[in-house]
Write a protein that holds these residues in place. Structure first.
Motif, PDB file in Angstrom:
ATOM      1  N   LEU A   1       1.157  -1.316  -0.277  1.00 35.01           N
ATOM      2  CA  LEU A   1       0.282   0.097   0.282  1.00 35.01           C
ATOM      3  C   LEU A   1       0.379   1.281  -0.003  1.00 35.01           C
ATOM      4  CD1 LEU A   1      -2.885  -0.509   3.195  1.00 35.01           C
ATOM      5  CD2 LEU A   1      -2.837  -1.099   0.381  1.00 35.01           C
ATOM      6  N   GLY A   2       0.279   2.081  -0.980  1.00 33.47           N
ATOM      7  CA  GLY A   2       1.816   3.745  -0.508  1.00 33.47           C
ATOM      8  C   GLY A   2       1.104   4.295  -0.088  1.00 33.47           C
ATOM      9  N   GLY A   3       1.313   5.504   0.423  1.00 30.19           N
ATOM     10  CA  GLY A   3       0.892   6.520   1.835  1.00 30.19           C
ATOM     11  C   GLY A   3       2.041   7.731   0.943  1.00 30.19           C
ATOM     12  N   ILE A   4       0.836   9.007   1.274  1.00 28.71           N
ATOM     13  CA  ILE A   4       1.524  10.019   0.511  1.00 28.71           C
ATOM     14  C   ILE A   4       1.415  11.126   1.823  1.00 28.71           C
ATOM     15  CG2 ILE A   4       2.121  11.817  -0.630  1.00 28.71           C
ATOM     16  CD1 ILE A   4       0.761  10.329  -2.964  1.00 28.71           C
ATOM     17  N   PHE A   5       2.218  11.594   2.917  1.00 28.16           N
ATOM     18  CA  PHE A   5       2.362  12.289   3.975  1.00 28.16           C
ATOM     19  C   PHE A   5       2.930  13.454   4.289  1.00 28.16           C
ATOM     20  CE2 PHE A   5       1.199   7.653   4.587  1.00 28.16           C
ATOM     21  CZ  PHE A   5      -0.051   8.231   5.164  1.00 28.16           C
ATOM     22  N   ALA A   6       2.911  14.468   4.396  1.00 29.55           N
ATOM     23  CA  ALA A   6       3.591  16.028   4.099  1.00 29.55           C
ATOM     24  C   ALA A   6       4.358  15.836   5.569  1.00 29.55           C
ATOM     25  CB  ALA A   6       2.548  16.575   3.977  1.00 29.55           C
ATOM     26  N   ILE A   7       6.150  16.142   5.835  1.00 38.87           N
ATOM     27  CA  ILE A   7       6.649  15.097   6.086  1.00 38.87           C
ATOM     28  C   ILE A   7       7.287  16.688   6.507  1.00 38.87           C
ATOM     29  CG2 ILE A   7       7.710  13.898   8.030  1.00 38.87           C
ATOM     30  CD1 ILE A   7       6.842  11.490   6.553  1.00 38.87           C
ATOM     31  N   ASN A   8       8.152  17.340   5.847  1.00 41.61           N
ATOM     32  CA  ASN A   8       8.989  18.300   5.829  1.00 41.61           C
ATOM     33  C   ASN A   8       8.386  19.953   5.035  1.00 41.61           C
ATOM     34  OD1 ASN A   8      11.537  17.851   6.715  1.00 41.61           O
ATOM     35  ND2 ASN A   8      10.698  16.048   5.698  1.00 41.61           N
ATOM     36  N   TYR A   9       8.023  20.964   5.871  1.00 39.99           N
ATOM     37  CA  TYR A   9       7.794  22.188   4.913  1.00 39.99           C
ATOM     38  C   TYR A   9       8.116  22.910   4.164  1.00 39.99           C
ATOM     39  CZ  TYR A   9       4.873  22.117  10.183  1.00 39.99           C
ATOM     40  OH  TYR A   9       4.709  22.275  10.782  1.00 39.99           O
ATOM     41  N   TYR A  10       9.089  22.988   3.956  1.00 36.14           N
ATOM     42  CA  TYR A  10       9.918  23.456   2.863  1.00 36.14           C
ATOM     43  C   TYR A  10      11.103  22.661   1.994  1.00 36.14           C
ATOM     44  CZ  TYR A  10       8.709  26.497   6.731  1.00 36.14           C
ATOM     45  OH  TYR A  10       7.904  27.368   7.698  1.00 36.14           O
ATOM     46  N   THR A  11      11.195  23.645   0.907  1.00 35.70           N
ATOM     47  CA  THR A  11      12.406  23.137  -0.118  1.00 35.70           C
ATOM     48  C   THR A  11      13.221  23.646  -0.586  1.00 35.70           C
ATOM     49  OG1 THR A  11      11.008  23.124  -1.884  1.00 35.70           O
ATOM     50  CG2 THR A  11      10.017  21.661  -0.831  1.00 35.70           C
ATOM     51  N   ALA A  12      14.067  23.238  -1.369  1.00 34.09           N
ATOM     52  CA  ALA A  12      14.945  24.182  -1.633  1.00 34.09           C
ATOM     53  C   ALA A  12      16.238  23.635  -2.859  1.00 34.09           C
ATOM     54  CB  ALA A  12      16.073  24.491   0.127  1.00 34.09           C
ATOM     55  N   SER A  13      16.222  23.859  -3.707  1.00 34.66           N
ATOM     56  CA  SER A  13      16.206  23.123  -4.952  1.00 34.66           C
ATOM     57  C   SER A  13      17.976  24.155  -5.368  1.00 34.66           C
ATOM     58  CB  SER A  13      15.072  23.112  -5.831  1.00 34.66           C
ATOM     59  OG  SER A  13      14.553  24.545  -6.600  1.00 34.66           O
ATOM     60  N   SER A  14      18.704  24.304  -6.688  1.00 36.43           N
ATOM     61  CA  SER A  14      19.036  24.797  -6.939  1.00 36.43           C
ATOM     62  C   SER A  14      18.870  25.605  -8.232  1.00 36.43           C
ATOM     63  CB  SER A  14      20.244  23.925  -8.052  1.00 36.43           C
ATOM     64  OG  SER A  14      19.548  22.583  -8.885  1.00 36.43           O
ATOM     65  N   GLU A  15      19.865  26.912  -8.373  1.00 36.05           N
ATOM     66  CA  GLU A  15      19.531  27.305  -9.317  1.00 36.05           C
ATOM     67  C   GLU A  15      18.925  27.247 -10.360  1.00 36.05           C
ATOM     68  OE1 GLU A  15      18.919  30.991  -8.694  1.00 36.05           O
ATOM     69  OE2 GLU A  15      19.517  30.618  -6.425  1.00 36.05           O
TER      70      GLU A  15
END
Length: 869
Positions: free
Chosen positions: A51-65
């Motif tokens: 069974l799959g699951g999608i949960f919001a566990i971290n608030y912020y994301t950072a990515s490269s330019e």
């Protein structure tokens, strides 16, 4: 176990073929490669079914330019959310509990593949695609296999916006998705989201539930503030639509809370709230939006408002500060149903990065949890406290138990309870699949799906029919739109004197199977943040004083109006209306008729039933003593027939009580006329028989006795009764009685009466009864001095005399009595004449039968005496 090994082998063979084909493609004329892999944070556990699951566990994301001079790096998530991680662990707990349950999915092990969405749509998309297409980062399934497990169902997501997007993709695969937190009513559209289910009520029910609270306290002028997203917009649309359908209120203002910190827009919203006459503000927004709004409410000092909270922020502890509670105390809101999950705390205490139950390759979320809670750094499975030597180790359960964290606060399990129900719904669907008997299955050719070849759309079939009850006592089933049977807790924010905020459950609101909404509130528990300690009054415009009238404001809702003086000209009210005391408004007239609930109607009803009961008692006495001379004298058959007709006379008076209707108007006079003719004709025949018998006792008088045999007596009664029946039928066919609302008797009320239709018909009916009664009286008068000790003719004479007197007096009284009093006069005449006949004819006989049995002999009855002059 065999199925378990076969699934391992099948996955490994597929992975081998995939890698071998990729190798061949690289050495061929064309270089065919797949797109880049999706690196996602997650947790995994192997099983026969994943069974799959999608949960919001971290608030912020950072990515490269994103200059695209080099390959972009994968986004990195920060800002660990304890509640999201606990929700994910609740799914792991539910899977572990099901695997230990010998009755649910026996011999089948469940596994899971859980991913972090980081509150970002793009990352949620990556997680969904990795589970549906198998392009995610592979991990070690067991000791002998490595790859991507097949996912048959997904639990998630926690946002309506992300769920809408993800479910649109999953519907292409017919893969079932059970959300525990997405409430947008748009997701109930089965054409767009055919494989979507949820264990949380939709916003459509949330709106109906909140409207029930508004109606409960009579709030018709309500402010509405929404967040600028799918959740807010769809909720506002449902709120306005349901409000318009019910016709029970108005919107004071409809404002949109912007995403981000648009201070100028929020200032404008709060300024409108401050100037509005509405004292009730309903907010459909997320907690972050409410924080922005409350900052401005505090600045402008907007007090005296009753806040109605949607489930998105009704239990948000971040708002429970003394600064905000000065304004938010007394808030009423609805919250997700709270549940209890025994054993969850012990399960959470076992969470460690080196726990053998977790995948040793992919336990990044568990590591993030320990780093966030205990500031522990992990090196090759060992942990050391930050800034200390390796001798001070994080010792697992002991550290977690001694650490007071939000993670272990299980007193308010709401989203977690929905996660738990979602996992069990999928498990019960799989269990029903396993119960399928080949030859009687639901699929083509009455076949059943095999577990190894189970398709997602087949699981959707069983999921649609899931129906079970949790250990907490809540029923879980889905309707045709995939929505669960909805229920909410009603919460109230109480601000205690010591500055502590207490959120109290004051009731619940739920929808029954019949679609009826049931609101249960304990109003004595509700805290009102007003001096009166009572619910506020929230109207757009107060009622107009006497001498003025309402004038709707142009462009405003109908409950907003001005009060302007009446013109000097007077207008007449319609016939069905009457002017009120102030003579400034037409009010409906009350309707008057002889009712069962008024004293007069109760008296008549009691008398009627008492008379019918007395007839029954006398009939019983006569039946029991039917062989005695008193009963047999002068044709006992006629006596029984008189008792039956008198009983009908008593009962027919009930047709004159109650609101006149067409059938009662038609039946009342017909039943009355036929019943009385049957009774009087029997009395007439009795009297004629008495005279015939007396004449037969004289010399040469027996020749006339042959005309008064039993058959002749019966025929005479039937013939006389049929004449009255013919009169009634002719009357009903030619000019039938009908109900009428008469406004001429009184100016302030309407008299509901029965028009007789044809006065001639009514006169013939009464005249025929009177004719028979007079004939009976005359014949009985002639036979009053017959030389019998028990001369029945004397009693007939008395009874018919009183009968005629009653109905002669009835005619002028009936004509001069208006409305319901005319019916009362007729009922009185019926009851009075019936009681006279019953008591006069049968009272003396019952007296002899019951109290003077020595006189109940033929000798005593036939004793001779001298005739009186």
């Amino acid at each position: 176990m065999r199925a378990h090994n076969e699934s391992h082998l099948f996955i490994c063979v597929c992975l081998f073929v995939f890698s071998f084909s990729s190798h061949l493609s690289l050495t061929g004329p064309f270089n065919c490669t797949s797109q880049r892999k999706l690196n996602l944070d997650g947790m995994h556990k192997f099983g026969d079914v994943i069974l799959g699951g999608i949960f919001a566990i971290n608030y912020y994301t950072a990515s490269s330019e994103l200059y695209f001079t080099s390959e972009p790096d994968d986004p990195i998530c920060h800002g660990f959310d304890i509640r999201g991680f606990r929700q994910a662990q609740t799914m792991a707990f539910a899977v572990d509990e099901i695997n230990r349950n010998s009755k649910l999915l026996p011999n089948i092990s469940l596994g899971y593949s859980l991913y972090d969405s980081c509150f970002k749509l793009g990352i949620s998309f990556r997680a969904a695609l990795s589970m549906t297409s198998g392009r995610g980062e592979p991990f070690k399934l067991n000791e002998s296999c490595y790859g991507n497990p097949p996912v048959l169902g997904i639990v998630g997501d926690s946002s309506s916006t992300r769920t809408i997007a993800i479910s649109s993709i999953l519907s292409l695969y017919s893969l079932p998705m059970v959300s525990y937190f997405a409430t947008c009513s748009c997701l109930s559209d089965r054409r767009q989201f055919p494989s979507f289910f949820r264990t949380i009520p939709s916003d459509a029910f949330q709106v109906r539930a909140m409207l029930q609270i508004l109606r409960r306290f009579g709030w018709t002028w309500v402010g509405l503030v929404i967040s600028d997203d799918d959740y807010g917009r769809h909720t506002a649309q449902s709120f306005q639509s349901d409000l318009a359908k019910s016709g029970g209120g108005c919107l004071a203002y409809l404002e949109v809370l912007p995403w981000g910190h648009n201070v100028a827009e929020i200032q404008r919203i709060v300024d409108r709230m401050k100037k509005s006459t509405s004292r009730v503000v309903t907010v459909f927004a997320h907690t972050s939006n409410m924080l922005d709004l409350m900052e401005e409410v505090v600045k402008q000092n907007v007090t005296g408002l009753q806040w109605i909270a949607s489930e998105a922020w009704s239990t948000a502890k971040v708002l429970h500060t003394p600064t905000y509670m000065h304004f938010l105390a007394g808030t009423l809101g609805i919250a997700i149903r709270r549940g209890e999950l025994p054993g969850l705390r012990d399960f959470l205490l076992t969470i460690r990065p080196d726990n053998d139950t977790l995948s040793t390759q992919d336990n990044t979320l568990v590591k993030q949890f320990w780093e966030h809670i205990f500031r522990c750094k992990f090196v090759s499975g060992w942990t050391e406290m930050e800034g200390q030597t390796q001798e001070r180790l994080c010792t697992g359960n002991e550290v977690l138990r001694n650490k007071e964290t939000e993670f272990l606060d299980l007193s308010n399990l709401r989203p977690e309870y929905n996660v738990y129900k979602a996992v069990y719904a999928l498990a019960h669907a799989l269990h029903e699949h396993l119960q399928c008997v080949p030859g009687s299955g639901p699929f083509k050719g009455q076949s059943c799906a095999r577990l190894q070849g189970l398709e997602p759309w087949q699981l959707v079939y069983y999921l649609q029919r899931v129906n079970f009850t949790t250990d907490f006592g809540d029923q879980v089933s889905f309707d045709e739109n995939g929505d669960v049977l909805p229920i909410y807790d009603v919460m109230n924010w109480r601000w205690l004197p010591d500055g502590i905020t207490e959120v109290t459950n004051v009731g619940d609101v739920k929808e029954m199977a019949s679609k009826r909404i049931d609101l249960n509130l304990d109003e004595d528990k509700i805290f009102w943040n007003f001096e009166s300690k009572k619910p506020p009054r929230s109207v757009c415009s107060e009622s107009c004083p006497p001498g003025t009238r309402m004038a709707i404001k142009k462009g405003e809702p109908v409950c907003c109006f001005d009060c302007i003086p009446y013109s000097t000209e007077c207008t007449s009210c319609p016939d069905d209306f009457w002017s009120n005391i102030q003579r400034d408004q037409c009010v409906p007239k009350s309707k008057e008729f002889l009712s069962y609930v008024e004293p007069l109607g109760i008296s008549f009803t009691t008398a009627s039933l008492l008379g019918a009961l007395l007839c029954t008692i006398v009939l019983g006495i006569f039946t029991h003593h039917r062989t005695t001379p008193v009963v047999r004298a002068n044709n006992s058959e006629l006596s029984f027939l008189i008792l039956l007709s008198l009983k009908l006379c008593f009962l027919c008076s009930l047709f004159f009580i109650g609101k006149p209707m067409l059938w009662t108007c038609q039946l009342r006079h017909a039943a009355f006329g036929i019943s009385f003719v049957l009774c009087v004709s029997c009395i007439l025949v009795k009297t004629m028989v008495v005279l015939a018998v007396f004449k037969a006792s004289k010399p040469g008088g027996d020749r006339g006795l042959k005309w008064f045999g039993v058959m002749q007596q019966r025929g005479t009664v039937v013939f006389l009764t049929l004449i009255q029946a013919a009169v009634c039928i002719t009357w009903l066919v030619s000019s039938s009685p009908a109900p009428n609302e008469n406004t001429k008797y009184y100016s302030d009320r309407i008299v509901v009466e029965c028009l007789v239709g044809s006065t001639v018909g009514f006169g013939v009916l009464l005249g025929y009864i009177g004719l028979l009664a007079i004939l009976s009286f005359l014949l009985a008068f002639l036979a009053r001095n017959l030389p019998d000790n028990f001369n029945e003719a004397k009693f007939i004479t008395f009874s018919t005399l009183v009968f005629c007197a009653v109905w002669i007096a009835f005619i002028p009284a009936y004509i001069n009595s208006p409305g319901k009093y005319a019916d009362a006069v007729e009922v009185f005449a019926i009851l009075a004449s019936s009681f006279v006949l019953l008591l006069a004819l049968f009272g003396p006989k019952c007296y002899i039968i019951l109290l003077k049995p020595e006189k109940n002999t033929k000798k005593a009855l036939m004793g001779r005496g001298s005739p009186r002059s």
